[in-house]
Design an enzyme around this catalytic site. Structure first.
Site, PDB file in Angstrom:
ATOM      1  N   GLY A  28       0.806  -1.215   0.262  1.00  0.00           N
ATOM      2  CA  GLY A  28       0.040   0.065   0.039  1.00  0.00           C
ATOM      3  C   GLY A  28       0.800   1.042   0.084  1.00  0.00           C
ATOM      4  N   GLU A  32       4.317   6.162  -7.669  1.00  0.00           N
ATOM      5  CA  GLU A  32       4.558   5.851  -9.297  1.00  0.00           C
ATOM      6  C   GLU A  32       5.338   4.626  -9.615  1.00  0.00           C
ATOM      7  OE1 GLU A  32       3.502   6.934 -12.492  1.00  0.00           O
ATOM      8  OE2 GLU A  32       2.080   7.426 -11.302  1.00  0.00           O
ATOM      9  N   GLY A  33       6.106   4.177  -8.883  1.00  0.00           N
ATOM     10  CA  GLY A  33       6.784   2.987  -8.743  1.00  0.00           C
ATOM     11  C   GLY A  33       5.697   1.698  -9.028  1.00  0.00           C
ATOM     12  N   HIS A  34       4.770   1.707  -7.873  1.00  0.00           N
ATOM     13  CA  HIS A  34       3.794   0.704  -8.075  1.00  0.00           C
ATOM     14  C   HIS A  34       2.822   0.929  -9.151  1.00  0.00           C
ATOM     15  CE1 HIS A  34       4.263   1.194  -3.470  1.00  0.00           C
ATOM     16  NE2 HIS A  34       4.473   0.020  -3.432  1.00  0.00           N
ATOM     17  N   GLY A 144       9.345  -4.225  -8.393  1.00  0.00           N
ATOM     18  CA  GLY A 144      10.374  -3.173  -8.716  1.00  0.00           C
ATOM     19  C   GLY A 144      11.807  -3.549  -8.692  1.00  0.00           C
ATOM     20  N   GLN A 145      12.644  -3.255  -9.349  1.00  0.00           N
ATOM     21  CA  GLN A 145      14.090  -3.504  -9.422  1.00  0.00           C
ATOM     22  C   GLN A 145      14.598  -2.747  -8.193  1.00  0.00           C
ATOM     23  OE1 GLN A 145      16.468  -5.334 -11.006  1.00  0.00           O
ATOM     24  NE2 GLN A 145      17.926  -4.250 -10.185  1.00  0.00           N
ATOM     25  N   ASP A 147      13.994  -3.064  -5.345  1.00  0.00           N
ATOM     26  CA  ASP A 147      14.257  -4.241  -4.292  1.00  0.00           C
ATOM     27  C   ASP A 147      14.905  -5.076  -4.940  1.00  0.00           C
ATOM     28  OD1 ASP A 147      12.937  -2.726  -1.920  1.00  0.00           O
ATOM     29  OD2 ASP A 147      11.061  -3.071  -3.022  1.00  0.00           O
ATOM     30  N   GLN A 150      15.272  -8.537  -3.369  1.00  0.00           N
ATOM     31  CA  GLN A 150      13.847  -9.312  -3.055  1.00  0.00           C
ATOM     32  C   GLN A 150      13.563  -9.904  -4.407  1.00  0.00           C
ATOM     33  OE1 GLN A 150      10.351  -7.406  -0.862  1.00  0.00           O
ATOM     34  NE2 GLN A 150       9.731  -6.925  -2.803  1.00  0.00           N
TER      35      GLN A 150
HETATM   36  O1  PAF Z   1       7.942  -5.076  -1.718  1.00  0.00           O
HETATM   37  C1  PAF Z   1       6.871  -5.114  -0.908  1.00  0.00           C
HETATM   38  O2  PAF Z   1       6.160  -3.985  -1.080  1.00  0.00           O
HETATM   39  C2  PAF Z   1       6.942  -6.133  -0.147  1.00  0.00           C
HETATM   40  O3  PAF Z   1       8.352  -6.733   0.294  1.00  0.00           O
HETATM   41  C3  PAF Z   1       5.864  -7.351  -0.717  1.00  0.00           C
HETATM   42  C4  PAF Z   1       6.674  -7.901  -2.075  1.00  0.00           C
HETATM   43  C5  PAF Z   1       4.793  -6.776  -1.026  1.00  0.00           C
HETATM   44  C6  PAF Z   1       5.707  -8.225   0.347  1.00  0.00           C
HETATM   45  O4  PAF Z   1       5.072  -8.088   1.569  1.00  0.00           O
END
Ligand code: PAF
Length: 277
Positions: A28, A32-34, A144-145, A147, A150
């Protein structure tokens, strides 16, 4: 756009969703990245889903779970505008009901960098992402890159557990001054912006040094550190120059590399990275 709060209702919606189905997992407070992930998912898929869940298990007790910024109404308006069809927005007890006692943990690649600085963080991420992928059953899932680690950890998880999604990684979106967009930028105090810009500036410096054929990783990271520490209230958590696939630290940049860093500006911890070809 349908907003769904329970796993059972999501399963019903998923069964009748047109394929391919894309998923944009988020915590949440969308920026703009999301939205670039959501737009790409919209272009790639017949049905687009997004999840909004501030996942408690990826925060250590001393981290910012309680303070993590939230704006459900604003987020839903943005997702609707981006043409998202299904939003999964469960309460914590829906994801972690009483008696929940399973963790999903990726090995080596999750132990470095962010994993070393934030013990337990990736175990929380991979547990929740594993659950999201099995609940939503997407054909494609978008990250997104920004992270970077991740993304690698989730690719490992997805491959090792045959979760069956294609993991799509989208470039980092930056403000016009270079600051990588992050929900945590909301914590920056007035006057700290200049200090926060040292992350992207030091990455630019690394790219320039690499382009001028300086391949000694220690030399580059020392210059990055100098640049960052020249601004007030900055404290370097780590600067890493690693193999872009394995995240093994490099002495000499003789292969595609990931330059990544975590820096505290006061008590706000920011991360950023760039790839060196
Ligand atoms: O990148 C994030 O926002 C979180 O780590 C994710 C992947 C939604 C997991 O909770």
């Amino acid at each position: 756009m349908q907003v769904i709060e329970t796993v059972s209702e999501f399963r019903v919606a998923e069964r009748s969703a047109a394929r391919p189905l894309g998923l944009v997992p988020t915590m949440g407070y969308l920026h703009e990245g999301h939205m670039s992930l959501a737009r790409r998912a919209r272009a790639d898929n017949a049905t687009v889903s997004a999840s909004i869940f501030v996942n408690p298990t990826q925060f250590a007790p001393n981290e910012d779970l309680a303070a993590y910024p939230r704006d459900m109404d604003g987020d839903l308006a943005k997702l609707e505008e981006a043409g998202v069809d299904l939003v999964f927005a469960p309460a914590p007890q829906e994801v972690y009901p009483a008696g929940f006692d399973t963790r999903v943990e990726v090995g080596e690649i999750a132990a470095k960098l962010e994993g070393a600085s934030r013990p337990g963080h990736f175990r929380g991420v991979t547990t929740v992402v594993c659950k999201l992928l099995t609940i939503v059953r997407p054909d494609k899932v978008y990250f997104g890159q920004k992270d970077a680690q991740q993304c690698l950890v989730i690719k490992r998880l997805n491959a090792d557990l045959n979760l069956g999604a294609e993991v799509v990684v989208i470039p980092t979106i930056r403000d016009s001054d270079g600051l990588a967009l992050s929900s945590r930028n909301a914590y920056l105090r007035d006057g700290d912006r200049e200090s926060a810009l040292t992350l992207s500036r030091s990455l630019n410096l690394a790219r320039e040094m690499h382009q001028s054929e300086i391949l000694n990783a220690k030399k580059i990271s020392a210059q990055m550190r100098n640049l960052i520490e020249s601004e007030p209230r900055t404290s370097v958590d780590y600067i890493s120059i690693s193999d872009a696939e394995t995240l093994d630290e490099l002495d000499i940049i003789d292969r595609p590399a990931l330059v990544s860093l975590a820096v505290r500006i006061g008590d706000v911890r920011l991360i950023d990275n760039t790839l060196l070809p």
